[in-house]
Design a protein around this motif. Structure first.
Motif: not given
Length: 127
Positions: A53-77
């Motif tokens: 929920k802080s956005g600091v910790d993320t996790h990906y499966p090997e199939s997308v690691k290095g290609r996909f990035t999750i991010s969040r802007d809590n101010a914009k919800n």
């Protein structure tokens, strides 16, 4: 209640990029861990990315690691999924999901623990 609406899907050539958005209403996303999942025709829904929920910790499966990035802007919800170097096997309906979290660092990869889901957005990658 949290309502989630995904957008940003479409048709892209292999090697291209897309950025998916997941806009939330009803509650502030700052209290929720978020995840992205996908489901291809004839296959089970699978985990793609997760954010604490802080956005600091993320996790990906090997199939997308290095290609996909999750991010969040809590101010914009809003939560995003940046997808680069797309492959035909990335073709699927992509869903975002939210789980109420009391931990700032926990990420969740199991779709069963998520409380709210969006309706999905189609991503098609042509070869």
């Amino acid at each position: 209640q949290v309502q989630l609406v995904e957008s940003g899907g479409g048709l892209v050539q292999a090697g291209g990029s897309l950025r998916l958005s997941c806009a939330a209403s009803g509650r502030t996303l700052s209290s929720y861990a978020m995840g992205w999942f996908r489901q291809a025709p004839g296959k089970e829904r699978e985990f793609v990315a997760a954010s604490s929920k802080s956005g600091v910790d993320t996790h990906y499966p090997e199939s997308v690691k290095g290609r996909f990035t999750i991010s969040r802007d809590n101010a914009k919800n809003t939560v995003y999924l940046q997808m680069n170097s797309l492959k035909p096997e990335d073709t699927a309906v992509y869903y975002c999901a939210a789980r109420r979290s009391y931990s700032y660092s926990s990420v969740y990869t199991d779709m069963a623990v998520y409380d709210y889901w969006g309706q999905g957005t189609q991503v098609t990658v042509s070869s």
